[in-house]
Design a protein around this motif. Structure first.
Motif, mmCIF file in Angstrom:
data_model
loop_
_atom_site.group_PDB
_atom_site.id
_atom_site.type_symbol
_atom_site.label_atom_id
_atom_site.label_comp_id
_atom_site.label_asym_id
_atom_site.label_seq_id
_atom_site.Cartn_x
_atom_site.Cartn_y
_atom_site.Cartn_z
ATOM 1 N N PHE A 56 0.799 -1.251 0.024
ATOM 2 C CA PHE A 56 -0.002 0.301 -0.059
ATOM 3 C C PHE A 56 0.681 1.335 0.118
ATOM 4 O O PHE A 56 2.179 1.126 0.140
ATOM 5 C CB PHE A 56 -0.754 -0.053 1.197
ATOM 6 N N LEU A 57 0.490 2.418 -0.135
ATOM 7 C CA LEU A 57 0.927 3.697 -0.202
ATOM 8 C C LEU A 57 0.918 4.212 1.206
ATOM 9 O O LEU A 57 -0.235 4.133 1.942
ATOM 10 C CB LEU A 57 0.230 4.695 -1.075
ATOM 11 N N LEU A 58 2.188 4.757 1.696
ATOM 12 C CA LEU A 58 2.124 5.565 2.821
ATOM 13 C C LEU A 58 2.714 6.582 2.768
ATOM 14 O O LEU A 58 4.106 6.697 2.461
ATOM 15 C CB LEU A 58 2.862 4.549 3.889
ATOM 16 N N SER A 59 2.104 7.856 2.754
ATOM 17 C CA SER A 59 2.606 9.104 2.552
ATOM 18 C C SER A 59 3.561 9.497 3.698
ATOM 19 O O SER A 59 3.450 9.070 4.788
ATOM 20 C CB SER A 59 1.449 10.169 2.566
ATOM 21 N N SER A 60 4.343 10.704 3.405
ATOM 22 C CA SER A 60 5.105 11.020 4.498
ATOM 23 C C SER A 60 4.735 11.538 5.695
ATOM 24 O O SER A 60 3.795 12.272 5.426
ATOM 25 C CB SER A 60 6.031 12.475 4.064
ATOM 26 N N GLY A 61 5.095 11.189 6.847
ATOM 27 C CA GLY A 61 4.355 11.383 7.923
ATOM 28 C C GLY A 61 3.248 10.583 8.343
ATOM 29 O O GLY A 61 2.709 10.933 9.597
ATOM 30 N N GLY A 62 2.873 9.741 7.560
ATOM 31 C CA GLY A 62 1.567 9.029 7.989
ATOM 32 C C GLY A 62 1.969 7.755 8.604
ATOM 33 O O GLY A 62 3.171 7.313 8.861
ATOM 34 N N GLU A 63 0.963 7.015 9.132
ATOM 35 C CA GLU A 63 1.073 5.975 9.753
ATOM 36 C C GLU A 63 -0.055 4.927 9.789
ATOM 37 O O GLU A 63 -1.069 5.432 9.541
ATOM 38 C CB GLU A 63 1.348 5.909 11.468
ATOM 39 N N VAL A 64 -0.039 3.510 9.844
ATOM 40 C CA VAL A 64 -1.089 2.600 9.676
ATOM 41 C C VAL A 64 -0.986 1.449 10.573
ATOM 42 O O VAL A 64 0.104 0.993 10.864
ATOM 43 C CB VAL A 64 -1.236 2.292 8.327
ATOM 44 N N ALA A 65 -2.061 1.137 11.232
ATOM 45 C CA ALA A 65 -2.106 0.052 12.204
ATOM 46 C C ALA A 65 -2.685 -1.281 11.554
ATOM 47 O O ALA A 65 -3.611 -1.040 10.912
ATOM 48 C CB ALA A 65 -2.795 0.447 13.510
ATOM 49 N N ILE A 66 -1.914 -2.270 11.728
ATOM 50 C CA ILE A 66 -2.428 -3.695 11.075
ATOM 51 C C ILE A 66 -2.599 -4.626 11.974
ATOM 52 O O ILE A 66 -1.449 -4.902 12.683
ATOM 53 C CB ILE A 66 -1.396 -4.037 9.827
ATOM 54 N N ASP A 67 -3.777 -5.196 12.219
ATOM 55 C CA ASP A 67 -3.849 -6.337 12.920
ATOM 56 C C ASP A 67 -3.221 -7.533 12.546
ATOM 57 O O ASP A 67 -3.481 -8.119 11.394
ATOM 58 C CB ASP A 67 -5.121 -6.523 13.290
ATOM 59 N N VAL A 68 -2.385 -8.419 13.404
ATOM 60 C CA VAL A 68 -1.922 -9.666 12.907
ATOM 61 C C VAL A 68 -2.195 -10.582 13.632
ATOM 62 O O VAL A 68 -2.448 -10.792 14.825
ATOM 63 C CB VAL A 68 -0.255 -9.187 13.174
ATOM 64 N N PRO A 69 -2.290 -11.799 13.124
ATOM 65 C CA PRO A 69 -2.961 -13.003 13.609
ATOM 66 C C PRO A 69 -1.884 -13.537 14.597
ATOM 67 O O PRO A 69 -0.550 -13.507 14.385
ATOM 68 C CB PRO A 69 -3.407 -14.160 12.705
ATOM 69 N N GLU A 70 -2.204 -14.631 15.490
ATOM 70 C CA GLU A 70 -1.396 -15.118 16.369
ATOM 71 C C GLU A 70 -0.383 -15.930 15.573
ATOM 72 O O GLU A 70 -0.933 -16.430 14.703
ATOM 73 C CB GLU A 70 -2.014 -16.047 17.235
ATOM 74 N N LYS A 71 0.724 -16.297 15.840
ATOM 75 C CA LYS A 71 1.842 -17.194 15.240
ATOM 76 C C LYS A 71 1.987 -16.711 13.877
ATOM 77 O O LYS A 71 2.381 -17.647 12.959
ATOM 78 C CB LYS A 71 1.400 -18.553 15.388
ATOM 79 N N TRP A 72 1.931 -15.450 13.476
ATOM 80 C CA TRP A 72 2.098 -14.981 12.297
ATOM 81 C C TRP A 72 3.591 -14.727 11.889
ATOM 82 O O TRP A 72 4.161 -14.202 12.811
ATOM 83 C CB TRP A 72 1.313 -13.863 11.700
#
Length: 247
Positions: A56-72
């Motif tokens: 994905f695109l992430l602009s300068s200064g940006g942030e994104v939170a991603i949920d991750v499954p157990e044992k990934w």
């Protein structure tokens, strides 16, 4: 039990059930501290799901939170100087995954600074993570736990190695150094790639280039059989992966 209380109890039970069975165990917070936009890419290990469709695109200064499954387990790297059309087709100067915005399980073209992680397994609840320069370097990056207690380390290569990359390893776009190749990529030799008769820590030794990477970024893997001190272990619910972290 009054009817309204019973109904409320059922609703709470459903919510708890959903939150405890949805498979989400941890969270990765990806931050772009670089001056330009980047395109983070994500590749799950064999048998693991692809998070965020792989890119994905992430602009300068940006942030994104991603949920991750157990044992990934998997890897994350940054792509730079990308250009995609409305269908997600295009290319990136470094880290490109077959011209796709969403990598969908594909790996990236080196050189690329890679964050690797295994967030628990069937044999251990511990999380293992590192920053690897085995595939070369394109962007400074770090992975840091939020909490987790004593012993949780920071994996990082916070310095821009492009500024001191040996000329034999440079990747240039428009006169600008955008990546620094690994010795394996540049030389295409089993000796430098730790393959064939060199696929053993006794026969594959760090090159002068790997030693340079290690001297500047001691918290990152510099070649295939690097010192295991570059591998971090922890048990936290959240981790922050920052591209171009302050140092």
């Amino acid at each position: 039990m009054p009817i309204f209380q019973y109904g409320f109890f059922i609703i709470i039970s459903i919510i708890v059930s959903l939150t405890t069975t949805n498979g989400v165990g941890h969270q990765l917070i990806i931050v772009n501290n670089c001056k330009e936009s980047i395109w983070p890419a994500i590749q799950g290990s064999a048998g693991q799901q692809t998070l965020r469709d792989g890119g994905f695109l992430l602009s300068s200064g940006g942030e994104v939170a991603i949920d991750v499954p157990e044992k990934w387990s998997g890897r994350i790297w940054g792509r730079q100087l990308c250009n995609f059309d409305s269908n997600g087709k295009g290319s990136c100067a470094t880290g490109d995954c077959s011209g796709q915005l969403r990598c969908q399980g594909l790996g990236g073209t080196p050189p690329a600074s890679v964050v690797e992680m295994t967030l628990g397994s069937s044999t251990s609840p511990l999380h293992f993570y590192d920053v690897s320069l085995v595939d070369g370097f394109n962007l400074p990056v770090s992975m840091k736990p939020v909490g987790g207690g004593i012993g949780c380390g920071v994996a990082s290569c916070e310095v821009d190695l492009n500024e001191c990359c040996p000329s034999a390893l440079e990747v240039r776009v428009g006169g600008q150094v955008v990546g620094c190749k690994s010795a394996c990529l540049a030389m295409q030799s089993p000796r430098y790639c730790c393959t064939g008769q060199y696929a053993d820590p006794k026969t594959c030794r760090p090159t002068v280039f790997a030693n340079l990477f290690k001297a500047i970024c001691p918290k990152a893997y510099s070649y295939a059989f690097d010192d295991s001190s570059s591998l971090n272990k922890c048990r936290a619910s959240r981790y922050v992966i920052t591209f171009c972290p302050p140092h």
